[in-house]
Design an enzyme around this catalytic site. Structure first.
Site, PDB file in Angstrom:
ATOM      1  NE  ARG A  75      -3.768   0.752   2.024  1.00 37.20           N
ATOM      2  CZ  ARG A  75      -5.125   0.808   2.510  1.00 37.20           C
ATOM      3  NH1 ARG A  75      -5.044   1.381   3.674  1.00 37.20           N
ATOM      4  NH2 ARG A  75      -6.151   0.378   2.175  1.00 37.20           N
ATOM      5  CG  HIS A  85      -8.571   0.223  -2.508  1.00 42.38           C
ATOM      6  ND1 HIS A  85      -7.765  -0.706  -2.228  1.00 42.38           N
ATOM      7  CD2 HIS A  85      -9.008   0.781  -1.330  1.00 42.38           C
ATOM      8  CE1 HIS A  85      -7.925  -1.032  -0.941  1.00 42.38           C
ATOM      9  NE2 HIS A  85      -8.660  -0.171  -0.381  1.00 42.38           N
ATOM     10  CD  GLN A  95     -12.993  -1.648  -0.168  1.00 44.26           C
ATOM     11  OE1 GLN A  95     -12.140  -1.540   0.598  1.00 44.26           O
ATOM     12  NE2 GLN A  95     -14.058  -2.383  -0.044  1.00 44.26           N
ATOM     13  CG  ASP A 112     -13.491   6.619  -0.612  1.00 44.14           C
ATOM     14  OD1 ASP A 112     -13.761   6.451   0.572  1.00 44.14           O
ATOM     15  OD2 ASP A 112     -12.451   6.621  -1.264  1.00 44.14           O
ATOM     16  CB  CYS A 172     -13.964   1.357   0.508  1.00 44.90           C
ATOM     17  SG  CYS A 172     -13.354   2.972   0.551  1.00 44.90           S
ATOM     18  NE  ARG A 198      -9.969  -5.045   0.658  1.00 46.15           N
ATOM     19  CZ  ARG A 198      -9.353  -3.952   1.160  1.00 46.15           C
ATOM     20  NH1 ARG A 198      -9.946  -3.027   1.893  1.00 46.15           N
ATOM     21  NH2 ARG A 198      -8.059  -4.072   1.204  1.00 46.15           N
TER      22      ARG A 198
END
Ligand code: CP
Ligand code: NVA
Length: 303
Positions: free
Chosen positions: A103, A130, A133, A222, A262, A290
């Site tokens: 990440r 991402h 996700q 988000d 998310c 996830r």
């Protein structure tokens, strides 16, 4: 199949769908306590240059459930944080570990890491994408709606890493995606152009959240300021006025629409407490998935 999982555009629908069905199988096995030790005796390095709750825990637990060892590495506590080149870290990690999740900030960093790594590299979030996700999100939609085919997906908010990955997903899987982003906060132009060339007319962009959400089957939002943009928080709060996914906006979608986020969520900013806690919200299933999709991705790629 591509040996790294850096972006959805490196895969076709059949490959990604295969990972989704595999994830559903692994979820079933986990619930029934049927062993599935695809990473027996293997180590996966989990490198974090940004904060995380879900990604860290789901990868650590996921590797453990697959019979392997997840090795958490924070860049701040390693030589990466003191400027050791990415290409050196990548080659050293490849000598110890059978896989790497990273990440970080720029997509170019995960790409460079993968170029120098002799083991699979998985993108655990960059400023651009991402992908783990969005795979978890699509898995959640399949569980609740049986399919993604023929559904209208809506995005309300920043044209960020999540929005960019949804755009790639819409083009690859072939579903309609309506995005509403304020002026100046549009998704990445190259990503939009790639998706338009691949699936003409599937993806629309407006500044009107109502238009995007109207008759939607799946609505996703988000945070307004992503990791690394904390200094812009106040300005963004002004620029995103009217973009809160609240009950009145949700009322425009289909009554049985799914609400995705998310997480982490900022209640009262991009989403109201009533919506995230309401009957359309599937955010806890989404967070759980996830774990399962990442296990499927690792078990597919890490040999
Ligand atoms: N959704 C997500 O990636 O959460 P974390 O930042 O907690 O990992
Ligand atoms: N867009 C958010 C997602 C967090 C999981 C960020 O990059 O901070």
């Amino acid at each position: 199949m591509n040996s790294h999982f850096l972006a959805l555009h490196d895969f076709n629908e059949i490959e990604l769908y295969g990972m989704l069905t595999f994830a559903l199988e692994l979820k079933d096995k986990q619930k029934k306590r049927i062993p599935h030790r695809y990473l027996d005796g293997k180590t996966v390095a989990l490198i974090f240059e940004k904060s995380s709750t879900r990604t860290r825990v789901s990868f650590e637990v996921g590797v453990f459930q697959l019979g392997g060892h997840g090795l958490f590495i924070s860049s701040a506590d390693s030589q990466m944080g003191r400027g050791e080149p990415v290409k050196d870290t990548a080659r050293v990690m490849s000598r110890y570990c059978e896989g790497v999740m990273i990440r970080t900030f720029g997509q170019d960093i995960v790409e460079e890491f993968a170029r120098y790594s002799s083991v699979p590299v998985i993108n655990g979030l960059t400023d651009l994408f991402h992908p783990c996700q969005i795979m978890a999100d699509i898995m959640t939609v399949i569980e609740h709606k049986r399919t993604y085919e023929g559904l209208k997906f809506a995005w309300v908010g920043d044209g960020n890493n999540m929005a960019n990955t949804w755009i790639e997903a819409a083009a690859i899987f072939g579903f309609d995606l309506a995005l509403a982003c304020p002026k100046g906060y549009e998704p990445d132009q190259q990503v939009m152009a790639w998706a338009e060339a691949k699936a003409p007319g599937r993806i629309t962009l407006t500044t009107d959240p109502k238009e995007a959400v109207k008759d939607a089957d799946v609505i996703n939002t988000d945070v307004w300021a992503s990791m690394g943009q904390e200094a812009e928080q106040k300005k963004r709060e002004k620029d995103f006025a009217g973009y809160c996914l609240d009950d009145s906006l949700l009322a425009l979608a289909k009554p049985d629409s799914l609400v995705l986020h998310c997480l982490p969520a900022h209640r009262g900013e991009e989403i109201s407490d009533s919506v995230i806690e309401g009957k359309n919200s599937v955010v806890w299933d989404e967070a759980e998935n996830r774990l399962h999709i990442q296990k499927a991705i690792m078990a597919t790629l890490i040999k």
